[in-house]
Every structure is written in structure tokens, then in C-alpha cells.
Design a protein around this motif. Sequence first.
Motif, PDB file in Angstrom:
ATOM      1  N   VAL A 270       0.825  -1.211   0.000  1.00  0.00           N
ATOM      2  CA  VAL A 270       0.000   0.000   0.000  1.00  0.00           C
ATOM      3  C   VAL A 270       0.859   1.261   0.000  1.00  0.00           C
ATOM      4  O   VAL A 270       1.835   1.370   0.752  1.00  0.00           O
ATOM      5  CB  VAL A 270      -0.930   0.015   1.233  1.00  0.00           C
ATOM      6  CG1 VAL A 270      -1.816   1.261   1.220  1.00  0.00           C
ATOM      7  CG2 VAL A 270      -1.779  -1.251   1.268  1.00  0.00           C
ATOM      8  N   LEU A 271       0.489   2.219  -0.860  1.00  0.00           N
ATOM      9  CA  LEU A 271       1.157   3.516  -0.933  1.00  0.00           C
ATOM     10  C   LEU A 271       0.341   4.577  -0.204  1.00  0.00           C
ATOM     11  O   LEU A 271      -0.892   4.532  -0.200  1.00  0.00           O
ATOM     12  CB  LEU A 271       1.334   3.952  -2.390  1.00  0.00           C
ATOM     13  CG  LEU A 271       2.125   3.014  -3.310  1.00  0.00           C
ATOM     14  CD1 LEU A 271       2.160   3.587  -4.716  1.00  0.00           C
ATOM     15  CD2 LEU A 271       3.535   2.816  -2.782  1.00  0.00           C
ATOM     16  N   SER A 272       1.033   5.517   0.400  1.00  0.00           N
ATOM     17  CA  SER A 272       0.360   6.621   1.092  1.00  0.00           C
ATOM     18  C   SER A 272      -0.207   7.610   0.080  1.00  0.00           C
ATOM     19  O   SER A 272       0.529   8.175  -0.733  1.00  0.00           O
ATOM     20  CB  SER A 272       1.367   7.331   2.002  1.00  0.00           C
ATOM     21  OG  SER A 272       0.869   8.596   2.408  1.00  0.00           O
ATOM     22  N   LYS A 273      -1.498   7.835   0.145  1.00  0.00           N
ATOM     23  CA  LYS A 273      -2.140   8.805  -0.755  1.00  0.00           C
ATOM     24  C   LYS A 273      -1.642  10.215  -0.454  1.00  0.00           C
ATOM     25  O   LYS A 273      -1.401  11.005  -1.370  1.00  0.00           O
ATOM     26  CB  LYS A 273      -3.662   8.728  -0.600  1.00  0.00           C
ATOM     27  CG  LYS A 273      -4.417   9.691  -1.513  1.00  0.00           C
ATOM     28  CD  LYS A 273      -5.927   9.541  -1.335  1.00  0.00           C
ATOM     29  CE  LYS A 273      -6.685  10.494  -2.253  1.00  0.00           C
ATOM     30  NZ  LYS A 273      -8.169  10.350  -2.092  1.00  0.00           N
ATOM     31  N   ALA A 274      -1.453  10.516   0.826  1.00  0.00           N
ATOM     32  CA  ALA A 274      -1.006  11.856   1.216  1.00  0.00           C
ATOM     33  C   ALA A 274       0.396  12.148   0.690  1.00  0.00           C
ATOM     34  O   ALA A 274       0.700  13.289   0.314  1.00  0.00           O
ATOM     35  CB  ALA A 274      -1.029  11.989   2.739  1.00  0.00           C
TER      36      ALA A 274
END
Length: 589
Positions: free
Chosen positions: A235-239
Motif C-alpha cells: 500500500v502507498l500513502s495517498k497523502a
Amino acid sequence: MKKQVLSLFIVLLASSMLFTACTSNESKPSASSAPSAAANSNAGTANSTAQTNTSAAVSTKVTDLGTGIIQASDPSKLPESAKKRNDTFIAGLTEPSGAFTPHFHQSGYDGNVASVLFAPLVTVDENGKIVPYLADKWEISKDQLTYKFHLNKDLKFSDGSPLTAEDVAFTLTILHDKNYDGGTDIFASHIKGGLAYKEGKATSVAGIKVIDPQTIQIETDEVNATALLTLGGQVLSKAYYGKDYKFGSLEYIRELHAKPVGAGPYKLDKHLPGQELRFTANEHFFKGKPKIERFIYKTTEGDAFQFIETGEQDYAAFSATQDNLDKLQKLGFLNLKLNTSSAYGYISINHKKPYFKDKKLRQALIYGLDRKTIVEGVSQGSAQVANIPTSPTSWSYTEEGINPYHYDAEKAKTLLDEAGWKEGSDGIREKDGQKLVIRYLSSKSKGSDALIAIAKENYSAIGIQFEPEQFADFNALLAKVDGGDYDLASFSTPMLLDPHSGVSGFTTEEAKGYSNPKVDQLIKEGISTLDIEKRKEVYKKLYQELNEDPPYIFYSYSKLLYAYNSRIKGLDPNPYRGIATSLPLTSIE
């Protein structure tokens, strides 16, 4: 095997260190000679089929090894340098390219780095079974088209920001971007609305729905046997990774490759190219801060055995030869574990060359190469010849109806004659005024040296001029392959979590020149059901077809011998994921 032109293992022959790619659906190549310090694993203790040495002079036979641990016979022999290292664990790794963002790796070695920095929703245990990770559970609808993941509560990224279903949705969304060119084949999962988003006809992917901060639902249009692993990937951080995202523009992510923010057990402190990568424990890791404060991937080129022997390194993977086992046992201070790799080594064929459209030429190259002598002889029995694109560890493996292509120079000559390649005055075969010159690329290693020496002799005997080129740098090898000026190149797959990953690169769409409608149909059938027994029958037919119309020279399967400092407790190298998932529970005593 999405985008197989980039696989990341190195055809294992005589490799001393093996580093595997560790993402769920990326099957980028690895060069043909260096194994992997596999970077993902589950905590726990190996089954105790293990033996305990009472004397360093007592040697265990490789053929007698089970799946357990051979305990160190004399831990007191540990070098002083390692004894003084109480808060740092050092493993070896081939130099990565620096693209540490999941789904955007340039090599499997990048995947090793990312595996300690990022975390997936699900992972696999030592038997290849899918188990929870960031998601504590999931549900699949009766029609096997809808997936609902329930995330653990209070998840955080390494910068302290919350990890929620919005981040999962963002990660899956950018994989549908029209300019995404990484290794994750998200379209194989057939998420509803994915194509419309890619074509710019929608501003979001319709099938991705955030139910609440801890719940995400994903609807698909087709059943896909690998969807759970793909949808449940890192999972990648959207922020962080999404703040500058605009549809059709992903170049900005390249600037973030070297400055990762993930949810894995460690944070990247510093990358010293050609020397090491330094990590510090992530205090926000959802399973608790790792017990070992510092982790290092040592990327300095050199003798892996020497690094282990002197205590410069705590962990390495070796080909499971009797010589390696004897040498490692005699040191006395190492715990040892044997695993059969789920990867396979292969020699890729450049199907953009028009003469390779004739399968008789490809078959002749297989018959004309004494693979058994090279693979089994050089490996001292720690590897065996491969004839299909899956490991003997896989539930899909079969030898039924499979031609073993035993070395047969006369058969090779007959096939070359039938293909129109006639011997010229200098002994080199010709067709339509073109000499049969085979340009072969590989990484530099003892194994490659052995292959080249035998291949030159084998191929010369059947009228083929064999021209090898070796590369000390894996990225240089990849660049040469990407340039297209070659005929054959040695690689290995990453660890294969599902048999589909071992064959997906052979579809007409992916193979870049190879095309077989029957193969296309069988690959589609093999991934279109979750019924294992039905899949077995499909893969048996598929392997038989690929055996008759070979897209590659399938080359080898290997066993890996993991060696680690006996002070390191809780480490559990996993044949599918490596060491990363056991790192948080690993300690130094």
C-alpha cells in the motif's frame, strides 16, 4: 510473469547469494547467476526435521536435509566483530536500481528493499497459503467477483500518518493510469471500471469503493485466481505519493523512489550505492517496533562466504551444494536452513528475431545444449533441469506428457536441417545468406562461465556460432536486453506465488514476438477459476503445449541454503517471501 523482460533473479547455477523479488504480481527477471537474500517471511520456527551437529567436523549430506534448521555446533566461534554488534542485523543484497516504490521497481532487488519498507494487505506463509497482514480478514462473494478487505485498526505509515482504505483505493487507482508502466498487472484482476479510467472516460475506478476507513470493497468483472494477492498488495500513502498525482502524469513518483514512506517494519535511513542500505526500526509498525533497531542490506560486491565467515554479514543465501554446506557447517556459529526455490531459471529467446518464429530452431537449441551436465554438474546436485515454467514445489507441477529434451546433437542437427539451416563451407550453418550466429547475454559468474564453455562446444558441434557476452552489473545486462541486440539471455523468475505468474509472460500480448493461440486460451482458462483441481488439468495441458512450442529454454530449478548468525533469533526464511515479515520478531541474543 508480467513484463518478463525484466525478471530479477540470476540463473542460479553457481550463485552464492540469491535475492528475490517480493511483490505479489511482479515477475521481473533476475540475472542468471545470483540468488537472493529473499526479503519477506513469516515469523515462527521451522519444523524440526532439523538436525543438531555435535561437532563441526560432522558433515550433513545435502540429500539428507529436511526443511528444518541445522543448529550451530559451536556458537562461541562467532567472530568478535559480530559479537559486538548488538543492535544491527546485516544481510547481503545485490545492488538495487534505487526504485524502491512498490509497483514501480526496476529489478527484484528493488523489491527486496521495498519489502522491509512497505507492507501488503495479505501475504503468504511458508506453504504458499495466503494469510492476513495489514488486513486482518477478507471476504469473497459467492460468485468470486467481489472482495472486501477489513484493515487492522490504527494502522500508520512510517511518517506517523494514518493508513486507511483511502490509501488502498489510491494505490489500486494509479495502477490503472494510462501511463503506468510498472510490473503489477492490475488489469488481470478486471476491476469494474478500470479500463474506463485508463481511457479517461471516468474520473475514478467504479469497482473500488471505500466503505469506511478500515473497509474497502473491490468489484471485478471476471474471476481471477491471483486477484486476492494482487488486490491485497503493498500500500502507498495517498497523502505522500498522491499529493501531486494528476491523471496521465506519474513521472513525479520517480523523484520519490529514493525517499520512501511505507508501513513496513523499517524506514530507509541512507542508501550508499555500491556499499549498503541502512534502515532503522519503524516505531509506527502495526505489529510493534522491531526488536532490532538497525537493519542493513550490504551491497558491496565480494565473496558472500567471506562476509559470513568474518562476521561482516549475519545472513546470506547460497546454492545448496555439498561444498557450501560443508564449508558453512565447519564455521560452527551458523544456523542453516534448506528451502527449495519456487522460482525457475530460463534462457530467454528474443522473439523479435524473425528466425525464431520457427519452433524447430528453438527446439534444436534445447536438444543441442547439454543442460544436465551444466545444471546438475556445476550445482553439485543442488539444481535440476527444468522443462516447464513452474517449480516442483508447485501444486501445478507435472511431468506427464513432457518431453525432457535430453541432450541429443543428432536430433538438433536434423531439426536445423528441416528448418532450412544448412552447413556452410566453414562449418557454420546458413539460411538465405545469413549465418546462424547466436548472441548470448548473461551475468558474470562461475555458473555462467561453465554454461558458456559447454554451450560453445555443444553448439559448434551442430553448426552454430555461439557469441557470449557477460556483465558484472545486472542493470547493464537489462539495458542490453532492452536494446534488443541479442538472441539468448539468462535470467530467473522471482519467487512464484501462483503458477500463473510463471506463464503470463507467454501470452501474445506480453511475449513480444511469441504467439500461440492455444497457449493464450489455456493461460486464460488457468486463471479463470479458483478450483485447484480444474486449474491442475488446465496447467497440465498448458505445460505440454509450451513444451512442444517452447517460448524459452527452460533451464533449472534450485535449492537454497540459508545461513545466519546463531545469535539471530526468530528469523524464519520463507521460500515465498524471504525474511522481511519475520524481521519484526527477530532479535539478537
